[in-house]
Write a protein that holds these residues in place. Sequence first.
Motif, PDB file in Angstrom:
ATOM      1  N   PRO A  58      10.164 -28.254  24.087  1.00 37.08           N
ATOM      2  CA  PRO A  58      11.358 -27.927  22.694  1.00 37.08           C
ATOM      3  C   PRO A  58      12.136 -28.899  22.013  1.00 37.08           C
ATOM      4  CG  PRO A  58      13.225 -26.963  23.953  1.00 37.08           C
ATOM      5  CD  PRO A  58      11.548 -26.850  24.601  1.00 37.08           C
ATOM      6  N   ALA A  59      12.258 -29.559  20.326  1.00 35.44           N
ATOM      7  CA  ALA A  59      12.816 -30.836  20.305  1.00 35.44           C
ATOM      8  C   ALA A  59      13.970 -30.702  20.431  1.00 35.44           C
ATOM      9  CB  ALA A  59      12.014 -31.144  18.883  1.00 35.44           C
ATOM     10  N   VAL A  60      15.043 -30.909  21.580  1.00 37.65           N
ATOM     11  CA  VAL A  60      16.057 -30.181  21.484  1.00 37.65           C
ATOM     12  C   VAL A  60      16.899 -31.279  22.788  1.00 37.65           C
ATOM     13  CG1 VAL A  60      16.046 -27.968  20.334  1.00 37.65           C
ATOM     14  CG2 VAL A  60      16.758 -28.442  23.411  1.00 37.65           C
ATOM     15  N   ASP A  61      17.680 -31.454  22.858  1.00 39.95           N
ATOM     16  CA  ASP A  61      18.705 -32.820  23.630  1.00 39.95           C
ATOM     17  C   ASP A  61      18.674 -32.222  25.553  1.00 39.95           C
ATOM     18  OD1 ASP A  61      19.338 -34.222  21.463  1.00 39.95           O
ATOM     19  OD2 ASP A  61      22.152 -33.100  22.001  1.00 39.95           O
ATOM     20  N   ALA A  62      18.688 -30.824  25.384  1.00 34.70           N
ATOM     21  CA  ALA A  62      18.316 -30.021  26.678  1.00 34.70           C
ATOM     22  C   ALA A  62      17.155 -30.679  27.909  1.00 34.70           C
ATOM     23  CB  ALA A  62      18.597 -28.888  27.044  1.00 34.70           C
ATOM     24  N   SER A  63      15.679 -30.783  26.598  1.00 33.36           N
ATOM     25  CA  SER A  63      14.538 -31.454  27.033  1.00 33.36           C
ATOM     26  C   SER A  63      14.578 -33.028  27.084  1.00 33.36           C
ATOM     27  CB  SER A  63      13.393 -31.117  25.599  1.00 33.36           C
ATOM     28  OG  SER A  63      13.783 -29.847  25.483  1.00 33.36           O
ATOM     29  N   VAL A  64      15.448 -33.426  27.304  1.00 34.01           N
ATOM     30  CA  VAL A  64      15.668 -35.512  27.907  1.00 34.01           C
ATOM     31  C   VAL A  64      15.601 -34.892  29.144  1.00 34.01           C
ATOM     32  CG1 VAL A  64      16.982 -37.746  28.012  1.00 34.01           C
ATOM     33  CG2 VAL A  64      16.700 -36.154  25.483  1.00 34.01           C
ATOM     34  N   PRO A  65      17.026 -34.383  29.832  1.00 36.74           N
ATOM     35  CA  PRO A  65      16.084 -34.235  31.136  1.00 36.74           C
ATOM     36  C   PRO A  65      15.854 -33.791  32.147  1.00 36.74           C
ATOM     37  CG  PRO A  65      18.822 -33.188  30.166  1.00 36.74           C
ATOM     38  CD  PRO A  65      17.796 -33.852  29.042  1.00 36.74           C
ATOM     39  N   ARG A  66      14.895 -32.233  31.671  1.00 37.60           N
ATOM     40  CA  ARG A  66      14.212 -31.784  32.036  1.00 37.60           C
ATOM     41  C   ARG A  66      12.479 -32.743  31.957  1.00 37.60           C
ATOM     42  NH1 ARG A  66      15.881 -26.448  28.501  1.00 37.60           N
ATOM     43  NH2 ARG A  66      17.363 -25.627  29.487  1.00 37.60           N
ATOM     44  N   ALA A  67      12.724 -33.258  31.318  1.00 40.12           N
ATOM     45  CA  ALA A  67      11.210 -33.874  31.194  1.00 40.12           C
ATOM     46  C   ALA A  67      11.362 -35.005  32.355  1.00 40.12           C
ATOM     47  CB  ALA A  67      10.955 -34.970  29.723  1.00 40.12           C
ATOM     48  N   ARG A  68      12.405 -35.773  32.284  1.00 45.22           N
ATOM     49  CA  ARG A  68      12.848 -36.513  33.248  1.00 45.22           C
ATOM     50  C   ARG A  68      12.846 -36.641  34.580  1.00 45.22           C
ATOM     51  NH1 ARG A  68      17.419 -38.593  31.913  1.00 45.22           N
ATOM     52  NH2 ARG A  68      18.811 -37.436  33.340  1.00 45.22           N
ATOM     53  N   HIS A  69      12.983 -34.992  34.951  1.00 39.18           N
ATOM     54  CA  HIS A  69      13.092 -34.246  36.424  1.00 39.18           C
ATOM     55  C   HIS A  69      11.744 -33.834  36.377  1.00 39.18           C
ATOM     56  CE1 HIS A  69      17.834 -33.629  37.281  1.00 39.18           C
ATOM     57  NE2 HIS A  69      17.206 -34.646  35.470  1.00 39.18           N
ATOM     58  N   PRO A 115       2.228 -43.690  44.691  1.00 35.47           N
ATOM     59  CA  PRO A 115       2.866 -44.535  46.166  1.00 35.47           C
ATOM     60  C   PRO A 115       2.852 -45.002  44.761  1.00 35.47           C
ATOM     61  CG  PRO A 115       0.210 -44.612  45.246  1.00 35.47           C
ATOM     62  CD  PRO A 115       0.098 -43.754  44.687  1.00 35.47           C
ATOM     63  N   ILE A 116       3.862 -45.219  43.531  1.00 34.21           N
ATOM     64  CA  ILE A 116       5.138 -45.534  43.269  1.00 34.21           C
ATOM     65  C   ILE A 116       5.980 -46.314  43.552  1.00 34.21           C
ATOM     66  CG2 ILE A 116       6.044 -43.142  42.429  1.00 34.21           C
ATOM     67  CD1 ILE A 116       5.730 -44.882  39.173  1.00 34.21           C
ATOM     68  N   GLU A 117       6.553 -47.774  43.768  1.00 29.37           N
ATOM     69  CA  GLU A 117       7.447 -48.275  43.949  1.00 29.37           C
ATOM     70  C   GLU A 117       8.724 -48.092  43.330  1.00 29.37           C
ATOM     71  OE1 GLU A 117       6.773 -52.691  43.047  1.00 29.37           O
ATOM     72  OE2 GLU A 117       5.087 -52.418  44.811  1.00 29.37           O
ATOM     73  N   GLU A 118       9.912 -47.755  44.217  1.00 27.52           N
ATOM     74  CA  GLU A 118      11.351 -47.336  43.442  1.00 27.52           C
ATOM     75  C   GLU A 118      11.307 -47.627  41.577  1.00 27.52           C
ATOM     76  OE1 GLU A 118      14.716 -44.812  43.025  1.00 27.52           O
ATOM     77  OE2 GLU A 118      12.477 -44.168  44.038  1.00 27.52           O
ATOM     78  N   ASP A 119      11.675 -48.941  42.047  1.00 31.26           N
ATOM     79  CA  ASP A 119      11.939 -50.002  40.236  1.00 31.26           C
ATOM     80  C   ASP A 119      10.506 -49.271  39.298  1.00 31.26           C
ATOM     81  OD1 ASP A 119       9.989 -51.086  41.173  1.00 31.26           O
ATOM     82  OD2 ASP A 119      10.533 -53.128  40.508  1.00 31.26           O
ATOM     83  N   VAL A 120       9.615 -48.850  39.720  1.00 28.77           N
ATOM     84  CA  VAL A 120       8.918 -48.956  38.634  1.00 28.77           C
ATOM     85  C   VAL A 120       8.793 -47.159  38.568  1.00 28.77           C
ATOM     86  CG1 VAL A 120       6.231 -48.555  38.439  1.00 28.77           C
ATOM     87  CG2 VAL A 120       6.835 -49.932  39.176  1.00 28.77           C
ATOM     88  N   LEU A 121       9.431 -46.669  39.280  1.00 28.47           N
ATOM     89  CA  LEU A 121       9.796 -44.674  39.031  1.00 28.47           C
ATOM     90  C   LEU A 121      10.500 -45.127  38.338  1.00 28.47           C
ATOM     91  CD1 LEU A 121       9.316 -42.153  39.196  1.00 28.47           C
ATOM     92  CD2 LEU A 121      10.769 -42.580  41.265  1.00 28.47           C
ATOM     93  N   GLN A 122      12.008 -46.252  37.952  1.00 27.85           N
ATOM     94  CA  GLN A 122      13.389 -45.505  37.892  1.00 27.85           C
ATOM     95  C   GLN A 122      12.644 -46.311  36.140  1.00 27.85           C
ATOM     96  OE1 GLN A 122      15.676 -44.597  37.898  1.00 27.85           O
ATOM     97  NE2 GLN A 122      14.683 -43.767  40.620  1.00 27.85           N
ATOM     98  N   GLY A 123      12.220 -47.032  36.293  1.00 28.37           N
ATOM     99  CA  GLY A 123      11.327 -47.929  34.839  1.00 28.37           C
ATOM    100  C   GLY A 123      11.072 -46.584  34.273  1.00 28.37           C
ATOM    101  N   LEU A 124       9.974 -45.867  34.513  1.00 22.99           N
ATOM    102  CA  LEU A 124       9.080 -45.010  34.156  1.00 22.99           C
ATOM    103  C   LEU A 124       9.992 -43.970  33.706  1.00 22.99           C
ATOM    104  CD1 LEU A 124       5.913 -43.993  33.109  1.00 22.99           C
ATOM    105  CD2 LEU A 124       6.481 -42.725  35.337  1.00 22.99           C
ATOM    106  N   LEU A 125      10.229 -43.462  34.223  1.00 29.15           N
ATOM    107  CA  LEU A 125      12.134 -42.556  33.979  1.00 29.15           C
ATOM    108  C   LEU A 125      12.531 -43.029  33.240  1.00 29.15           C
ATOM    109  CD1 LEU A 125      12.685 -40.613  37.690  1.00 29.15           C
ATOM    110  CD2 LEU A 125      11.027 -40.071  36.324  1.00 29.15           C
ATOM    111  N   LEU A 126      13.427 -43.892  32.854  1.00 28.15           N
ATOM    112  CA  LEU A 126      13.531 -43.982  31.842  1.00 28.15           C
ATOM    113  C   LEU A 126      13.605 -44.279  30.406  1.00 28.15           C
ATOM    114  CD1 LEU A 126      16.572 -45.639  30.557  1.00 28.15           C
ATOM    115  CD2 LEU A 126      16.013 -47.770  31.249  1.00 28.15           C
ATOM    116  N   ILE A 127      12.103 -44.989  30.658  1.00 26.10           N
ATOM    117  CA  ILE A 127      10.769 -44.450  29.807  1.00 26.10           C
ATOM    118  C   ILE A 127      10.793 -43.465  29.094  1.00 26.10           C
ATOM    119  CG2 ILE A 127       8.616 -45.053  29.037  1.00 26.10           C
ATOM    120  CD1 ILE A 127       8.603 -47.799  30.395  1.00 26.10           C
TER     121      ILE A 127
END
Length: 151
Positions: A23-34, A46-58
Amino acid sequence: MESPGSAPADPVPYEGVWRFTAPAVDASVPRARHAVRDLLGRQGVPIEEDVLQGLLLIVSELVTNAVKHAALLSPELAVEVAIGADWVRASVEDSHPYRPTALETDHAQTGGRGLLLVREITAEAGGSCDVEHTAGGGKIIWAALPLKTQL
């Protein structure tokens, strides 16, 4: 090494495409990232930590944008993760027809820099990102990052 005309190499075990809706609600943001983080871990990507963190922020920025700007016309959004042998692509689709553009940096502004941040993270990682219209009149915003550092 393959010879010309030979069959392509077998896909690596972590390749694939996964899609989920939220659903397009605020709670979906952390759920999608997780969900994206858990998927990459489960698949053994095999993803490097900095790339993973960048992807999760995206992912967080793209879902936040869909929640803030598209929810009225798009009460549901879709997150898709596509993984290739040496890249990962995350996209968020909504039904709103407005195609956003990355704003220029305005240090007096407290918000509105999400897509600029997505573009900067993507460029720094050596990837690419774009916004595309869907056949149904909505849009998909995506970013693709390399799994390995480019030399």
